[in-house]
Design a protein around this motif. Structure first.
Motif, PDB file in Angstrom:
ATOM      1  N   ALA A  88      -3.649  -0.921   0.078  1.00 18.93           N
ATOM      2  CA  ALA A  88      -4.893  -0.425   0.481  1.00 18.93           C
ATOM      3  C   ALA A  88      -5.851  -1.557   0.239  1.00 18.93           C
ATOM      4  N   ASP A  89      -5.687  -2.702  -0.170  1.00 19.58           N
ATOM      5  CA  ASP A  89      -6.563  -3.762  -0.405  1.00 19.58           C
ATOM      6  C   ASP A  89      -6.635  -4.452   0.946  1.00 19.58           C
ATOM      7  N   ILE A  90      -5.670  -4.300   1.827  1.00 21.65           N
ATOM      8  CA  ILE A  90      -5.822  -4.920   3.082  1.00 21.65           C
ATOM      9  C   ILE A  90      -6.291  -3.902   4.549  1.00 21.65           C
ATOM     10  N   CYS A  91      -5.864  -2.611   4.054  1.00 22.48           N
ATOM     11  CA  CYS A  91      -6.062  -1.594   4.925  1.00 22.48           C
ATOM     12  C   CYS A  91      -7.645  -1.391   5.323  1.00 22.48           C
ATOM     13  N   MET A  92      -7.829  -1.514   6.816  1.00 24.18           N
ATOM     14  CA  MET A  92      -9.322  -1.272   7.081  1.00 24.18           C
ATOM     15  C   MET A  92      -9.667  -0.014   7.570  1.00 24.18           C
ATOM     16  N   ASN A  93      -8.790   0.983   7.433  1.00 23.62           N
ATOM     17  CA  ASN A  93      -9.053   2.436   7.493  1.00 23.62           C
ATOM     18  C   ASN A  93      -9.635   2.786   8.948  1.00 23.62           C
TER      19      ASN A  93
END
Length: 204
Positions: free
Chosen positions: A127-132
């Protein structure tokens, strides 16, 4: 006249200041809560609101639109016996289309034959990398991965979601995205009806 623009701006500020308290008084006499209530937040977020206000987060939260998207989650159907029927087949399409490459999957294999099983053994999302961006949900052919509305994910450690934390029932998806879910269910039923009609025609 010098200062006319400043006076006009101050007039706008004064009007908005007055409207804020006037609306508070009107709601109070109507016996309704303008603050700390779903109705009040909805009204203050609409085009009908007047004046200025601050959302008192976390006691108050703005209403999220259906298309709001944050961290993805995996959808499972609840079987008749209470068993979780995970829609994901570990095809890996979501991982391939993910721009920051924050999804990785461990596929299942039959211990007897060694052949792949259409179900993930492990599924991780960083989730720290996910750009949604929602590409994973858009390209999934099985409607197995969807975008969540949960944005409160701050923590003191790294946010790597496992399959246990990612799995949520189809009823949860229907509750946060009712219109999208209705369209998808209608398309799914039409596809199943067409498949059944084709099979019936082949049998006859």
């Amino acid at each position: 006249m010098y200062g006319k623009g400043i006076l006009k701006g101050l007039g706008v500020t004064l009007k908005r200041f007055w409207n804020t308290y006037w609306d508070d008084i009107v709601w109070m006499f109507q016996g309704k809560k303008r603050y700390n209530s779903t109705e009040g937040v909805a009204h203050r977020s609409s085009s009908k609101t007047r004046g200025i206000f601050t959302v008192q987060y976390p006691e108050e939260r703005l209403l999220l639109p259906e298309e709001a998207r944050y961290i993805p989650f995996l959808v499972y159907d609840e079987g008749a016996d209470g068993k979780k029927e995970v829609r994901c087949t570990s095809c890996g399409i979501c991982s391939k289309v993910c721009p920051p490459q924050c999804i990785w999957i461990v596929r299942s294999n039959d211990p007897n034959t060694g052949r792949p099983v259409p179900e993930p053994t492990e599924f991780y999302i960083d989730a720290d990398i996910c750009m949604n961006c929602g590409f994973c949900a858009e390209y999934c052919p099985f409607d197995a991965i969807k975008m969540d509305h949960d944005f409160e994910i701050a923590s003191y450690s790294r946010n790597v979601y496992t399959i246990e934390t990612l799995l949520k029932p189809a009823s949860y998806y229907a509750s946060i995205r009712p219109e999208n879910n209705a369209r998808e269910e209608e398309a799914r039923k039409a596809k199943e009806a067409a498949k059944a009609a084709k099979a019936e025609a082949a049998a006859s």
